[in-house]
Design a protein around this motif. Structure first.
Motif, PDB file in Angstrom:
ATOM      1  N   ARG A  48      50.905  10.746  73.684  1.00 55.09           N
ATOM      2  CA  ARG A  48      50.124   9.626  74.217  1.00 55.09           C
ATOM      3  C   ARG A  48      49.879   8.569  73.131  1.00 55.09           C
ATOM      4  NH1 ARG A  48      44.455   8.389  75.169  1.00 55.09           N
ATOM      5  NH2 ARG A  48      44.208   7.222  77.131  1.00 55.09           N
ATOM      6  N   ASN A  49      49.198   8.966  72.079  1.00 53.31           N
ATOM      7  CA  ASN A  49      48.906   8.027  70.996  1.00 53.31           C
ATOM      8  C   ASN A  49      48.754   8.805  69.692  1.00 53.31           C
ATOM      9  OD1 ASN A  49      48.338   5.620  69.673  1.00 53.31           O
ATOM     10  ND2 ASN A  49      46.183   5.623  70.231  1.00 53.31           N
ATOM     11  N   PRO A  50      49.878   9.221  69.078  1.00 50.24           N
ATOM     12  CA  PRO A  50      49.810  10.014  67.846  1.00 50.24           C
ATOM     13  C   PRO A  50      49.154   9.222  66.723  1.00 50.24           C
ATOM     14  CG  PRO A  50      52.072   9.337  68.311  1.00 50.24           C
ATOM     15  CD  PRO A  50      51.264   8.970  69.504  1.00 50.24           C
ATOM     16  N   GLN A  51      48.243   9.886  66.001  1.00 49.07           N
ATOM     17  CA  GLN A  51      47.438   9.196  64.990  1.00 49.07           C
ATOM     18  C   GLN A  51      47.489   9.823  63.604  1.00 49.07           C
ATOM     19  OE1 GLN A  51      44.930   6.282  65.505  1.00 49.07           O
ATOM     20  NE2 GLN A  51      46.801   6.100  66.697  1.00 49.07           N
ATOM     21  N   GLY A  52      47.781  11.107  63.514  1.00 51.43           N
ATOM     22  CA  GLY A  52      47.783  11.776  62.219  1.00 51.43           C
ATOM     23  C   GLY A  52      48.995  12.664  62.065  1.00 51.43           C
ATOM     24  N   LEU A  53      49.491  12.789  60.815  1.00 49.94           N
ATOM     25  CA  LEU A  53      50.616  13.663  60.495  1.00 49.94           C
ATOM     26  C   LEU A  53      50.296  14.389  59.197  1.00 49.94           C
ATOM     27  CD1 LEU A  53      53.557  11.136  61.134  1.00 49.94           C
ATOM     28  CD2 LEU A  53      52.891  13.020  62.650  1.00 49.94           C
ATOM     29  N   ALA A  54      50.556  15.694  59.153  1.00 52.82           N
ATOM     30  CA  ALA A  54      50.315  16.458  57.924  1.00 52.82           C
ATOM     31  C   ALA A  54      51.141  17.731  57.967  1.00 52.82           C
ATOM     32  CB  ALA A  54      48.826  16.797  57.779  1.00 52.82           C
ATOM     33  N   TRP A  55      51.546  18.201  56.771  1.00 52.50           N
ATOM     34  CA  TRP A  55      52.351  19.412  56.638  1.00 52.50           C
ATOM     35  C   TRP A  55      51.554  20.487  55.919  1.00 52.50           C
ATOM     36  CZ3 TRP A  55      54.151  14.562  56.681  1.00 52.50           C
ATOM     37  CH2 TRP A  55      55.291  14.274  57.448  1.00 52.50           C
ATOM     38  N   ASP A  56      51.664  21.726  56.393  1.00 56.52           N
ATOM     39  CA  ASP A  56      51.002  22.814  55.683  1.00 56.52           C
ATOM     40  C   ASP A  56      51.874  23.266  54.517  1.00 56.52           C
ATOM     41  OD1 ASP A  56      53.011  24.461  56.713  1.00 56.52           O
ATOM     42  OD2 ASP A  56      51.712  25.478  58.144  1.00 56.52           O
ATOM     43  N   ALA A  57      51.439  24.299  53.798  1.00 54.76           N
ATOM     44  CA  ALA A  57      52.138  24.731  52.592  1.00 54.76           C
ATOM     45  C   ALA A  57      53.539  25.247  52.885  1.00 54.76           C
ATOM     46  CB  ALA A  57      51.316  25.804  51.881  1.00 54.76           C
ATOM     47  N   SER A  58      53.779  25.704  54.117  1.00 51.67           N
ATOM     48  CA  SER A  58      55.105  26.212  54.478  1.00 51.67           C
ATOM     49  C   SER A  58      56.059  25.111  54.906  1.00 51.67           C
ATOM     50  CB  SER A  58      54.980  27.238  55.606  1.00 51.67           C
ATOM     51  OG  SER A  58      54.649  26.611  56.837  1.00 51.67           O
ATOM     52  N   GLY A  59      55.561  23.881  55.019  1.00 51.82           N
ATOM     53  CA  GLY A  59      56.395  22.775  55.468  1.00 51.82           C
ATOM     54  C   GLY A  59      56.337  22.525  56.957  1.00 51.82           C
ATOM     55  N   GLN A  60      55.412  23.203  57.673  1.00 51.57           N
ATOM     56  CA  GLN A  60      55.263  22.988  59.118  1.00 51.57           C
ATOM     57  C   GLN A  60      54.459  21.713  59.375  1.00 51.57           C
ATOM     58  OE1 GLN A  60      56.372  24.570  62.093  1.00 51.57           O
ATOM     59  NE2 GLN A  60      55.479  22.665  62.844  1.00 51.57           N
ATOM     60  N   LEU A  61      54.979  20.868  60.243  1.00 51.58           N
ATOM     61  CA  LEU A  61      54.335  19.603  60.581  1.00 51.58           C
ATOM     62  C   LEU A  61      53.312  19.799  61.687  1.00 51.58           C
ATOM     63  CD1 LEU A  61      54.083  16.490  60.529  1.00 51.58           C
ATOM     64  CD2 LEU A  61      56.069  16.402  62.058  1.00 51.58           C
ATOM     65  N   TYR A  62      52.149  19.147  61.541  1.00 54.92           N
ATOM     66  CA  TYR A  62      51.112  19.093  62.570  1.00 54.92           C
ATOM     67  C   TYR A  62      50.786  17.626  62.852  1.00 54.92           C
ATOM     68  CZ  TYR A  62      50.343  24.095  61.902  1.00 54.92           C
ATOM     69  OH  TYR A  62      50.508  25.455  61.837  1.00 54.92           O
ATOM     70  N   GLY A  63      50.314  17.361  64.063  1.00 53.09           N
ATOM     71  CA  GLY A  63      49.966  15.996  64.434  1.00 53.09           C
ATOM     72  C   GLY A  63      48.672  15.948  65.219  1.00 53.09           C
TER      73      GLY A  63
END
Length: 717
Positions: free
Chosen positions: A330-345
């Motif tokens: 809908r309206n993605p606002q944040g992006l970040a990766w954990d220590a394993s390299g997995q992306l979250y939004g």
């Protein structure tokens, strides 16, 4: 409700069931479109109709139940399993419990949120609905000192990023880029975009510094603009170049233009951009209030995009030739990766239902078909549900980061606009997700957060948006939180060196110029096994080709790139690889076995293949070479039944004496027999210098061909 006429006399027992309610109704709690009268089945009328509940045991995630208000109060981290295991009837009668999500569908997993429901069914089939109320604990154990203001009187500082020297860069939504150096006030604008469209949620938004910013001075921004002549609204991704003195920036390249924009209210522009641990650029694009484009793979609206730092489509993107990495947003606002390299939004939902998503390549996140816990199929594939959502509450999440230092290491810190807080989210190994709130209603709307290598946190406010916020006199502001803890041995070092032991595939590393020289024939695995950090700190490495496509194997070629990530997980550097050319020397092979002699032709060392006829025992192998161009290193048997007894090296010749322990196994089976290791000696116009370039000569046994085939094969070689 009007009149009800019964067809038979006597006592009747009914229950009222709400089957639907109009979402356009002015009051959700009292206005319903359909109410069904259901008769209690025969034989159950004398059974208990009790739907009152209690907690039959203690659960740390469930705190209160009200049979009057029909509510159950939980704290962040509660699951449907917690609810079902804790409830019991007040009178000992048998009851059946089920949990429903905010869309009234069954909920058997995930986290309890405000707006979920528990259906309690009594022995006689009568039922009652209890609404879940979720409380988020207010954190009191922040391992940081009180915030210190770094900048004020800004107009919606939207994104933060930092270079290796500690200079903090910030975009301001009105169209300006600034920096803050330690101990100095906010800079004058480095660049101002006069065509910026600032209505609603648009403007100069996302910001990401190039991994090699220290040397190439490049950074990326996401910008909403009004097209001259047409007055159409678009978003675009631009690459800027900062001058040598660091106080001005110019447009270097338009990376992606005419991304969807909202002509109506400027909302749902998305705008977050980040560079992932794989070295690619990720871009969150909103559906600009045109919901259906989120499900259209031909549109970039409602998507997370992925591209190389030069603007190309990565070869391993999920949809060939497309920047689209995930869709149905809908309206993605944040992006970040954990220590394993997995992306979250993070992304904004409609009427609550703000989401934290685990971003999977190629996955569809369902908007506008479903939201919250609901899952459906699109083209036969299930959509993805969030790992956490706000339910009927509203966070309006924005920027976020996984903390790398101190007691909060590994936790996800998410800024909230409507929620007016920093939300600390813990993802445990068992799938339980808990939240803690910090600075609730203290600084108003919080837009972005950033952690530097020293463990300092920075966050920006967003109170001049005109969306219900109440700015104070000096809003908007940027704050810094210094840690109470000491950062343990986290460095920004990206310098590498050759390992102390043998490194025959690499020639040299220049850390100042960020270049690496490899030998002809060197592979990706050779490189990764022969380099290390220059100061002993932990580093991670990845390779891409000249087009920035991931390169996990194969031969190195000139133009390949080695990305080095420092121990802090933030600082990065890219080394450009040069591969030295192979030697021009030619080899002559003569093989003897018994009374047979096979004199090979001339073979190019670059390919290193010699084909011999079946029946040659190869007990005596002589290789002639040009000693001015190549240096012999060693010989290696590739078969256990072929044992090298002696290797003699004289000027221009290598003689290998061997014993064939099993004739068939040794030479009569097709395949490699010997591997000869060489160094190529680089040639210049004035000097001849030795360079450690390993060249491999494979002595390969082939099955018998006809004489004509063999001669043709030799001629081809």
């Amino acid at each position: 409700m009007g009149s009800i006429n019964f067809q038979s006399a006597g006592s009747h027992k009914f229950k009222f069931v709400i089957t639907s309610k109009n979402t356009a109704s002015s009051s959700y709690s009292t206005t319903f479109d359909f109410i069904e009268l259901v008769k209690v089945p025969a034989g159950l009328s004398d059974r208990s109709d009790n739907t009152d509940i209690r907690f039959k045991n203690t659960n740390p995630y469930l705190t209160a139940v009200s049979n009057t208000a029909h509510t159950i109060t939980a704290v962040s981290g509660a699951t449907p399993a917690d609810v079902l295991a804790t409830l019991g009837s007040t009178d000992g009668s048998t009851q059946v419990y089920s949990v429903q999500n905010t869309g009234n569908g069954p909920k058997t997993s995930g986290m309890i949120v405000s707006g979920d429901k528990v259906v309690v069914t009594a022995e006689n089939g009568m039922s009652a609905i209890f609404n879940m109320i979720l409380g988020v604990p207010v954190g009191t154990d922040m391992p940081y000192n009180a915030p210190v203001m770094l900048a004020e009187n800004m107009w919606v500082p939207w994104a933060l990023d930092m270079d290796n020297e500690g200079t903090l860069y910030v975009t301001d939504r009105k169209g300006t880029l600034h920096f803050i150096r330690e101990g100095q006030p906010l800079s004058a604008p480095m660049i101002t975009f006069t065509d910026t469209f600032t209505t609603g949620e648009s403007g100069l938004l996302g910001l990401a510094l190039h991994p090699d910013f220290a040397t190439n001075r490049l950074l990326f921004v996401y910008h909403t603009y009004k097209e001259a002549g047409t007055n159409k609204i678009y978003n675009r991704l631009m690459r800027l170049k900062v001058n040598a003195t660091g106080d001005k920036a110019t447009v270097d390249k338009i990376m992606l233009d005419q991304l969807p924009g909202s002509d109506a209210n400027g909302n749902h522009s998305g705008g977050r951009i980040k560079i992932g641990p794989d070295g690619y650029l990720y871009i969150g694009v909103g559906e600009v209030y045109n919901q259906n484009i989120a499900q259209d793979l031909n549109s970039f609206g409602g998507k997370i995009l992925r591209m190389t730092l030069d603007g190309d489509v990565p070869a391993d993107n999920p949809f060939p030739g497309s920047y689209v990495y995930s869709w149905g947003h809908r309206n993605p606002q944040g992006l970040a990766w954990d220590a394993s390299g997995q992306l979250y939004g993070s992304e904004h939902g409609a009427t609550g239902h703000d989401e934290i998503n685990k971003i999977i390549k190629g996955a569809n996140y369902g908007w506008p078909i479903v939201q919250g816990d609901a899952v459906t199929k699109v083209n036969g594939v299930n959509t993805m549900a969030p790992i956490l959502h706000a339910g009927s509450d509203t966070w309006a999440p924005s920027g976020m980061t996984f903390i790398k230092n101190g007691p909060w290491a590994g936790k996800l810190l998410v800024t909230n606009l409507r929620g007016s807080q920093l939300l600390l989210i813990t993802l445990d190994d068992n799938g339980r997700v808990t939240q803690q709130s910090y600075f609730k209603n203290t600084y108003g709307r919080i837009r972005d957060v950033f952690e530097d290598p020293k463990g300092n946190l920075y966050f920006s406010t967003s109170n001049r948006t005109g969306t219900g916020a109440k700015p104070v006199a000096n809003d908007d502001r940027i704050f810094k939180l210094t840690p109470k803890f000491v950062v343990e041995d986290q460095t920004t070092n990206t310098n590498i060196q050759l390992k102390a032991d043998a490194h025959p595939n690499l020639e040299s590393i220049d850390t100042a110029a960020r270049t690496l020289t490899a030998m002809n024939g060197a592979t990706v695995q050779n490189l990764l096994s022969q380099i290390q950090s220059a100061n002993g700190t932990t580093q991670s490495y990845s390779l891409t080709d000249s087009n920035n496509n991931v390169k996990a194997s194969g031969l190195l070629v000139t133009g390949d790139k080695l990305a080095v990530t420092a121990q802090n997980g933030i600082t990065k550097a890219t080394y450009i690889i040069t591969v030295l050319p192979g030697a021009e020397a030619k080899l002559t092979a003569e093989l003897k076995g018994g009374s047979s002699v096979y004199a090979g032709g001339t073979f190019d060392l670059t390919y290193g293949l010699i084909h011999v006829r079946d029946g040659i025992f190869a007990q005596d192998v002589t290789i002639s070479f040009d000693s001015a161009k190549v240096q012999f290193l060693s010989a290696e048997s590739l078969r256990s039944s072929f044992v090298i007894v002696e290797t003699k090296v004289t000027d221009g010749k290598v003689r290998i004496l061997a014993v064939s322990l099993g004739e068939d196994n040794a030479v009569k089976t097709d395949g490699p027999l010997l591997k000869l290791h060489w160094r190529a000696l680089a040639q210049t116009s004035s000097t001849t210098s030795k360079l450690p370039c390993p060249m491999l000569l494979l002595l390969t046994v082939k099955r018998m061909r006809t004489e004509k085939q063999r001669l043709m094969e030799q001629e081809h070689k």
